[in-house]
Scaffold this active site. Structure first.
Site, PDB file in Angstrom:
ATOM      1  CB  SER A 238      -0.881   0.006   1.255  1.00 19.82           C
ATOM      2  OG  SER A 238      -0.055   0.154   2.389  1.00 19.82           O
ATOM      3  CE  LYS A 239      -1.862   6.835  -2.493  1.00 19.29           C
ATOM      4  NZ  LYS A 239      -3.259   7.148  -2.284  1.00 19.29           N
ATOM      5  NE  ARG A 240       0.387   0.760   6.239  1.00 22.15           N
ATOM      6  CZ  ARG A 240       0.847  -0.480   6.452  1.00 22.15           C
ATOM      7  NH1 ARG A 240       1.942  -0.661   7.148  1.00 22.15           N
ATOM      8  NH2 ARG A 240       0.198  -1.512   5.975  1.00 22.15           N
ATOM      9  CG  HIS A 241       4.312  -1.317   2.235  1.00 24.80           C
ATOM     10  ND1 HIS A 241       2.980  -1.640   2.154  1.00 24.80           N
ATOM     11  CD2 HIS A 241       4.772  -1.898   3.356  1.00 24.80           C
ATOM     12  CE1 HIS A 241       2.658  -2.391   3.181  1.00 24.80           C
ATOM     13  NE2 HIS A 241       3.711  -2.561   3.926  1.00 24.80           N
ATOM     14  N   GLY A 242       5.317   2.890   0.225  1.00 25.54           N
ATOM     15  CA  GLY A 242       5.876   3.627  -0.903  1.00 25.54           C
ATOM     16  C   GLY A 242       5.283   3.171  -2.223  1.00 25.54           C
TER      17      GLY A 242
END
Ligand code: GLU
Length: 471
Positions: A238-242
């Protein structure tokens, strides 16, 4: 039969890395088979679909070089066709109107929940239902009650689902708009799809879709469900992982060929080969060799690959890519050394095109500030002597070439009985501002005599000011 594959994104966000990989696998398979690759925009969810997302998909596909042979088709332009198919299914008794209200369905779900049963439609209207006043009916597909849906997934192997696990899904909403499982089947039939490569988040839809194919008297395509991509912590990427849109990778200085190379290896392998040209990918890619287990996204590896590409692509390719990044960084290379000469020295050290552009800056732009740490360490009062001598000798140099410059640095060190570091480092900080540059002789040679001497002057003034302060 000629192969036809497609990429069918819903334009509800960016083209992210998972979608790009699905598109790549589908595209590679079509290219390898000499088939057609279709781009279809699944925009029936009008509330969540946006123009920007459509554009982001086009931009991303274009940047990656995943050209389509047909399309782009837009599902919103095909409503008449879907309506006709829904009618056809109704007429044949393969679909029916359902008048159950939202409240009734909710109550049913709660009851099933309380009984620990799987929530599913109970088929109340399946055998005929009277129209109800004030209730616009939905249309449900009459799913077979018995038997199994079995398919040979090109990636996952044989999958078998009992029809008792499936319920009568809604194929047209009360407002008449068709739902995903119907539109996707109608399109894949109409567009002659032979292979459907998509994320395995759709695997639960596949048996339902196969039943619709059968109801429409069409042969289902080969399905290939690609496992998902996980972040390094094991949760869904997800966005959290870039995990950002693919265009962000361009902005961050990745080459599209490096991103494709990374994506093809993320979930597929061919022996232990890591670097694949597009031609090699097309030649070696096999759906059967796609991993069945999810893969883990690893930014370090992507960076490593990017660096390999920066080192090894044709110079013409670097020269084609770099102006965008130079412009973003506000670096004008119209005057100064040839960009090609500068890049051949710098390309070995950069892992992104952003970093590569940044490292060009010192050759085209003067500066009036030094990196604080580098200046503190190397532009000390004691640097005045070697810098002065270097300046004199370099000013006298008739042939401004790396070898002659290197000789000057050496002579200076010898004459002053100083280690090379005590001479070379002040010089390096003087000309680069940061102490980071290719070898000092090459840096100076590229920079040109005039600019190099001016920078030494500037450093001498800085050292003098420092000496003044210390008094
Ligand atoms: N539109 C679907 C999605 O973006 C893909 C449908 C399909 O590939 O069958 O998830």
């Amino acid at each position: 039969m000629a192969v036809v594959t497609r990429f069918a994104p819903s334009p509800t966000g960016y083209l992210h890395i998972g979608g790009a990989r699905t598109a790549l696998y589908s595209w590679l398979f079509a290219r390898q088979q000499g088939g057609q690759f279709v781009l279809r925009i699944e925009d029936t969810d009008r509330e969540r679909s946006t123009e920007e997302s459509v554009q982001a998909i086009f931009d991303g596909m274009q940047w990656l070089g995943l050209a389509h042979d047909e399309g782009p088709f837009f599902q919103t332009q095909r409503f008449d066709r879907y309506r006709a198919v829904v009618q056809q299914l109704l007429d044949a008794g393969l679909a029916y109107h359902c008048y159950c209200t939202k409240e009734e369905l909710e109550a049913l779900r709660e009851q099933q929940w309380a009984n620990k049963e799987k929530p599913r439609y109970n088929g109340k209207c399946r055998d005929g239902a009277e129209p109800r006043e004030g209730v616009e009916p939905v249309v449900r597909f009459r799913n077979p009650l018995e038997g199994n849906v079995v398919w040979q997934d090109a990636i996952k192997g044989e999958i078998s689902i009992a029809n008792t696990e499936l319920d009568d899904l809604i194929i047209a909403r009360a407002d008449g708009t068709p739902t995903y499982n119907l539109t996707v089947v109608v399109d894949d039939i109409d567009m002659g799809m032979t292979h459907v490569v998509r994320g395995d988040d759709h695997i639960n839809n596949t048996p339902r879709q196969i039943n619709i194919y059968q109801a429409l008297g069409a042969e289902p395509p080969v399905f290939a469900h690609v496992p998902m991509i996980l972040g390094e912590d094991g949760s869904r990427l997800s966005k959290r992982h870039g995990a950002v849109g693919v265009m962000q990778y361009r902005d961050d200085g990745y080459l599209p060929e490096a991103v494709l190379n990374y994506l093809v290896r993320l979930g597929w392998s061919h022996g232990d080969q890591e670097i694949f040209s597009i031609e090699e990918m097309i030649q070696h890619f096999r759906l059967e060799n796609v991993n069945r287990a999810p893969s883990t996204f690893n930014t370090e590896k992507l960076l490593w690959l990017n660096q390999q590409y920066i080192k090894s692509v044709e110079m013409s390719r670097l020269l084609e890519l770099l102006p965008f990044y130079l412009q973003q960084a506000g670096i004008d290379t119209a005057e100064g050394p040839s960009l090609e000469a500068v890049l051949s020295e710098l390309r070995e050290r950069a892992n992104t095109l952003v970093a590569l552009a940044e490292s060009c800056r010192m050759f085209y732009q003067d500066f009036d500030e030094y990196n604080a740490g580098a200046a503190k360490k190397h532009l000390k009062v004691s640097a005045a002597e070697p810098l002065t001598m270097l300046k004199e000798k370099l000013a006298a140099l008739a042939n401004w070439e790396a070898e002659a410059i290197q000789a000057v640095v050496q002579q200076t060190a010898e004459t002053l009985e100083l280690g090379m570091g005590k001479v070379g480092m002040p010089l390096r900080v003087a000309v680069s501002g940061s102490g980071q540059s290719p070898s000092i002789d090459i840096t100076l040679a590229l920079l040109g005599q005039q600019r190099a001497l001016a920078r030494i002057d500037q450093a001498l003034a800085y050292v003098a000011a420092r000496a003044e302060q210390a008094r």
